[in-house]
Structure formats: C-alpha cells, structure tokens
Enzyme design. Sequence first.
Site, mmCIF file in Angstrom:
data_model
loop_
_atom_site.group_PDB
_atom_site.id
_atom_site.type_symbol
_atom_site.label_atom_id
_atom_site.label_comp_id
_atom_site.label_asym_id
_atom_site.label_seq_id
_atom_site.Cartn_x
_atom_site.Cartn_y
_atom_site.Cartn_z
ATOM 1 N N PHE A 81 2.254 -3.292 3.899
ATOM 2 C CA PHE A 81 2.667 -4.536 4.546
ATOM 3 C C PHE A 81 4.188 -4.566 4.664
ATOM 4 O O PHE A 81 4.900 -4.025 3.830
ATOM 5 C CB PHE A 81 2.209 -5.745 3.732
ATOM 6 C CG PHE A 81 0.798 -6.182 4.027
ATOM 7 C CD1 PHE A 81 0.031 -5.549 4.978
ATOM 8 C CD2 PHE A 81 0.248 -7.253 3.344
ATOM 9 C CE1 PHE A 81 -1.265 -5.958 5.248
ATOM 10 C CE2 PHE A 81 -1.041 -7.678 3.601
ATOM 11 C CZ PHE A 81 -1.803 -7.032 4.551
ATOM 12 N N HIS A 102 -3.083 7.786 6.279
ATOM 13 C CA HIS A 102 -3.250 6.483 5.630
ATOM 14 C C HIS A 102 -4.637 5.957 6.007
ATOM 15 O O HIS A 102 -5.353 5.471 5.145
ATOM 16 C CB HIS A 102 -2.138 5.528 6.060
ATOM 17 C CG HIS A 102 -2.134 4.251 5.307
ATOM 18 N ND1 HIS A 102 -2.127 4.199 3.934
ATOM 19 C CD2 HIS A 102 -2.150 2.948 5.724
ATOM 20 C CE1 HIS A 102 -2.130 2.935 3.528
ATOM 21 N NE2 HIS A 102 -2.157 2.159 4.597
ATOM 22 N N PHE A 108 1.211 3.627 4.151
ATOM 23 C CA PHE A 108 1.935 2.581 4.868
ATOM 24 C C PHE A 108 1.550 1.220 4.298
ATOM 25 O O PHE A 108 0.368 0.947 4.071
ATOM 26 C CB PHE A 108 1.596 2.621 6.361
ATOM 27 C CG PHE A 108 1.742 3.979 6.980
ATOM 28 C CD1 PHE A 108 2.835 4.780 6.679
ATOM 29 C CD2 PHE A 108 0.789 4.463 7.865
ATOM 30 C CE1 PHE A 108 2.975 6.050 7.245
ATOM 31 C CE2 PHE A 108 0.917 5.714 8.437
ATOM 32 C CZ PHE A 108 2.014 6.517 8.127
ATOM 33 N N CYS A 141 0.792 -1.232 0.000
ATOM 34 C CA CYS A 141 0.000 0.000 0.000
ATOM 35 C C CYS A 141 0.828 1.288 0.000
ATOM 36 O O CYS A 141 0.262 2.376 -0.058
ATOM 37 C CB CYS A 141 -0.963 -0.020 1.176
ATOM 38 S SG CYS A 141 -1.880 -1.585 1.277
ATOM 39 N N HIS A 145 -9.816 1.276 0.036
ATOM 40 C CA HIS A 145 -8.352 1.193 0.055
ATOM 41 C C HIS A 145 -7.899 0.698 -1.315
ATOM 42 O O HIS A 145 -8.118 -0.462 -1.667
ATOM 43 C CB HIS A 145 -7.894 0.233 1.152
ATOM 44 C CG HIS A 145 -6.431 0.345 1.466
ATOM 45 N ND1 HIS A 145 -5.535 0.978 0.629
ATOM 46 C CD2 HIS A 145 -5.713 -0.079 2.532
ATOM 47 C CE1 HIS A 145 -4.342 0.935 1.162
ATOM 48 N NE2 HIS A 145 -4.410 0.293 2.319
ATOM 49 N N LYS A 181 -10.255 7.320 2.741
ATOM 50 C CA LYS A 181 -10.608 5.953 2.335
ATOM 51 C C LYS A 181 -12.129 5.766 2.249
ATOM 52 O O LYS A 181 -12.600 4.863 1.555
ATOM 53 C CB LYS A 181 -10.012 4.943 3.317
ATOM 54 C CG LYS A 181 -8.475 4.930 3.381
ATOM 55 C CD LYS A 181 -7.864 4.404 2.113
ATOM 56 C CE LYS A 181 -6.382 4.041 2.261
ATOM 57 N NZ LYS A 181 -5.483 5.186 2.536
#
Length: 407
Positions: A386, A293, A384, A161, A328, A323
Amino acid sequence: MRYPIQISASTLVSGMGVGLKAHRHALENETTGLKLNTQTLETKLATYYGEVTDLPALPPHLSDYDCRNNRLAWQALITDGFAEQVSEMVNRFGAHRIGLALGTSTSGILETEQVLAYREQNGQFSDDYHYETTHRMNSLADFCADALSLQGPRLIISTACSSSAKVFATASRWLDHDLVDAVLVGGVDTLCLTTIHGFNALGLVSHDIVRPLDARRDGINIGEAGGFMLLEKTSETARLSENPIQLTGFGETSDAYHISTPHPDGQGAHDAMAQALNMAGLTPADIDYLNLHGTGTPSNDLAESKAVNTLFGDKTPLLSSTKGFTGHTLGAAGITEAIFCQLALESQQAWANLNCEQLDDALSLTPVLKTQSAALRHCMSNSFGFGGNNACLIFSQTDNAKTGGPV
C-alpha cells in the site's frame, strides 16, 4: 551494496507447513496451504485462508510478549535449527554485532481486538493485556532480541506488503557501514479481524480460492506466515558452505500515486526491478525465474504485468505467483517469497502458479502452471505494498570460487 551478502540460515512457517522441508515438499507437489474458513477467528467472511494451527506457548520468561504474532515468530525461531545457528553466530561475532531488521503490518493487533471485546462485555480491560509487548509495532523486534539474546541495532519496517522485503535493503546498508557483522531479517504477520474485514471493505478479498493471473481473478486470500534469514558478508566460512546463495541486488521505489492502488502502468514496480538488476550487475536476460507479487487482484496483476513486459520485453523469464500456496501473507510476504527463491535455487525448480486456468490476454504473461525443473542461477522476487511501496530482491546461486568481491 559493496559486497554480496550470504544467506547463512533460514526458516519458514506458514499455512503450508512448519519448516523448509515441508514448504519444499508442498511446492514440489503443488499442495496449497489454503483452507476454507479458519479455526482461529470467528469471521463473518466465508472464504479461503492460509492459517497456521497449533502454535506453541512462549517460554515463561517471555510470557509478557504472549500474542499470536509472537507465538508464530517463536515457532519459526525454533524450527530448522535457526535459533541454534543464531547462537553460533553470537559466539562468533558477539551479541552486539548482530542486528535485527523485521517487517510486520499489524504486529499483535489481534490481542487488542480481543481485549476491546472483553472491555465491551466487562467494562474494563483484562489484567493480562500488555500493549507495549504485544501490539506496539516494535514488539516483534523486542521479542526476537530477548528470545535470542541479541544486543545489536533493531527496527521494524511496516510498509504493508513490502515490509519484509525492504528489510534486506536495511540489512545491506548496516553491513556496508560495518555497524554489524550479521543481520537477522524476516517478517511475521498473523490473521486478525482488522485485515480480514479491512481488505474486504476495500473490495480486495475473493470469496473463492485466489487465482493470480487468471482472467477470472477477483481478489486475495489472506494468509499468515513467519520467516527469518540470517545474513552476513560473504566470508571464508560462508564461501565454503553448502548453501552458496546470496542476495546480489535490491531495488526500492515509491509510486506516490494512491494510498492503496498501484500506479496503473506499474512505473514504480518497473523501476524497483531495474534498480535491483543494476545493483546486481545483471541484465533482464540474466533472470531465470521471477516470483511475482501476483496478489490476484485485477489492479495489481495488471500493473505488475505492464512493469514486467516493459522491462523484459518478449523474453520474460519463467515466472509465477505463489500466493495460491500461501495466500497473501501481507507483512510476511517478502520473506516468504525470498525463501521460495532460495528453495528454487537449491532445488533448481520453478514453482507452479496455482489456480490459473484461463490466461488473461490483457496481461500478456504466461506463468509456470506446473512446478518444473529448470536451470536457475538468478531469481527475482517482487513485493509491493500500500502507498506504492515497492521492493525487488535478486538472489543468486554463485560459483564458490568467484564469491567475495564487490558487485
């Protein structure tokens, strides 16, 4: 970053609409692009999605690239006059002096999902399946280079992301080292069963509409988007443009904490924001709007809130997660929200944090609940991913007379 970097053109397609004008209208009128279920996929998960419908076919000479991801890229390239502005830059600098730095998390994996289902029924792959030009991670960059006749360096960043936020750092380094005169940055990610059911298996998908920062938040809605920006060193032409918005800072960190969960104290997120401020020569008090985020998962919003509160103290800027408009968009989230910061600076408005009805006291954050006018000069955007891949960007609306020097 030796010099501020000018945004010379941009374009965006998402579930909110096609083009910058449609997105600005939706942001101003607080109109979400999320809808219940999808028209594209037969999922086993009834929830909200940010889906783009009616994607155009690719031109015949690009047909080997045909997949949903590249169709969305094509839709964005032919919107907002973007391809024409790239062509003008090719005429100015030469095709070999324009780079491509793009982000995606899954590329054209949907086509592989479909061909595997075909093989299950027919015992063989279909003849029209082209892995290298659809699913392979570099497909998006190769497609855009061929579509726009670009010959400069090109790469794909796939850090989940944060992918299409980190491309801005790559572009800045290429420009600093004079490898190119301009860089096309952006990202494209499309709906596929892998991400929908993968995120659901991790317990990260909400079965309701996403509620970033709300005390009842329980996960994400997945969306798709394609967006691009054309960046160049601030030139005389750029200084005289009607859109004096620049990338003035970026920060990148890695938590090295967990494969999917952010550092619980938001340490890496904090450090990415601090790096971006230092590069831009700004203090926390200089930031007027922060696009979080803000995924709507319990862990992300809590960790990000700790990072924000530690950095900004009791003087947090206007802030929101967008979002609730897009869902997302994963590998396209960075470019989507970078363009939302551009639109915020152009229109002098801070965007609403949709669907937040019950503030979470544990976060100690008060988001913008209704889109509002505001005096904005510096906007920050967090992304941000994974693996603790954190990226932060700062965009600034500059005084034309002061641009062009080192920052």
